[in-house]
Write an enzyme that holds these catalytic residues in place. Structure first.
Site, PDB file in Angstrom:
ATOM      1  CE1 TYR A 157      -3.656  -1.957   5.212  1.00  9.00           C
ATOM      2  CE2 TYR A 157      -3.131   0.276   4.517  1.00  9.00           C
ATOM      3  CZ  TYR A 157      -3.498  -1.018   4.221  1.00  9.00           C
ATOM      4  OH  TYR A 157      -3.700  -1.388   2.906  1.00  9.00           O
TER       5      TYR A 157
ATOM      6  CB  SER B  58      -0.900   0.022   1.234  1.00  7.96           C
ATOM      7  OG  SER B  58      -1.537   1.286   1.375  1.00  7.96           O
TER       8      SER B  58
END
Length: 277
Positions: free
Chosen positions: A176, A163
């Site tokens: 995250y 990501s």
């Protein structure tokens, strides 16, 4: 079976060689001339779109929701391997099931993952553990289980779905971001270790994607930039990266810019980040 003079019966001793041959036949995975791809997170989002993109391969699809896996596999000959990678032995059991099914894995697309949004100070410890385990630990364990067969075969590719959060860090997605940054570092290190083995490692770095990910993490996507892209576009990038043996691919490609700015002028990068988020 043989009959004796007294009318009783006995079974002659089994031929050990014949028994061993029969057992080997039972344990030999079915032969397939198509390349084999194991896709995790295939019940929705990027994983499902990637599975459809690789429909010409012999597909092994994994996810927690069997019904959604069946929807992903509709119209294909994919084999469903439902698994919970958050379970302590989930990665090991999935890898063993996949190798039993086909005897080899030519491509692993590690797409399973979860998110959590909110201030780190309010994040429950249990959620810290969940995000780190599924987004980082479980992926590493799955790769560890699958790699020996690839190296022994002299070829294969591991695709890790990262990501942009792991490249630049995103506020209120601290854990995250940390997990995806760890995945990026792992990809780089593993790529160096595997030089000369015929096995490649690709890191796919998407920005926000139009999936149920944001609803599941507890907060919808609210930024105006970057705009979310489609799972199909990410799947197409995975397809191209595998075909061209790329090490990294960003979706969209301009997302390489923030990490470059951060590396070259960190102060400017942080000023821009504070202003535009």
């Amino acid at each position: 079976m043989t009959t004796t003079g007294s009318g009783s019966t006995y079974d002659p001793p089994a031929d050990p060689a014949a028994s061993a041959a029969a057992a080997a036949v039972e344990q030999t995975p079915p032969r397939t001339d198509r390349r084999v791809a194991l896709v995790t997170g295939a019940s929705s989002g990027i994983g499902a779109a990637t599975a459809r993109r690789f429909g010409g391969w012999h597909l092994l699809l994994s996810g927690r929701d069997r019904r959604r896996l069946e929807e992903t596999a509709s119209g294909t000959s994919a084999v469903l391997l439902p698994a919970d990678l958050a379970a302590p032995d989930g990665a090991k059991m999935l890898a063993e099931a996949a190798l039993r099914e086909t005897g080899r894995i030519d491509l692993l697309v590690a797409g399973a993952g979860i998110g959590w949004a909110g201030p780190f100070l309010t994040m429950p410890h249990t959620d810290i553990d969940r995000v780190l385990f599924l987004d980082l630990n479980a992926t590493l364990h799955l790769v560890r289980e699958v790699l020996p067969a690839m190296v022994a075969a002299g070829g294969g590719r591991v695709v890790l779905v990262g990501s942009v959060a792991g490249a630049v860090g995103v506020r209120e997605e601290a854990v995250y971001s940390a997990a995806k940054a760890g995945l990026a570092a792992f990809a780089e290190a593993l790529r160096q270790e595997l030089r000369g083995t015929g096995v490649g490692v690709t890191l796919v770095v998407p920005g926000p994607v139009e999936t149920a990910f944001f609803a599941r993490r507890g907060r919808p996507y609210h930024r105006s930039h970057p705009r979310p892209t489609s799972p199909g576009r990410v799947a197409a990038a995975v397809w191209d990266a595998v075909g061209e043996a790329r090490d990294d691919t960003y979706v969209p490609s301009w997302l390489t810019l923030p990490s470059r700015v951060r590396a070259l002028t960190p102060r400017l990068y942080r000023r821009l980040l504070h202003r535009f988020g």
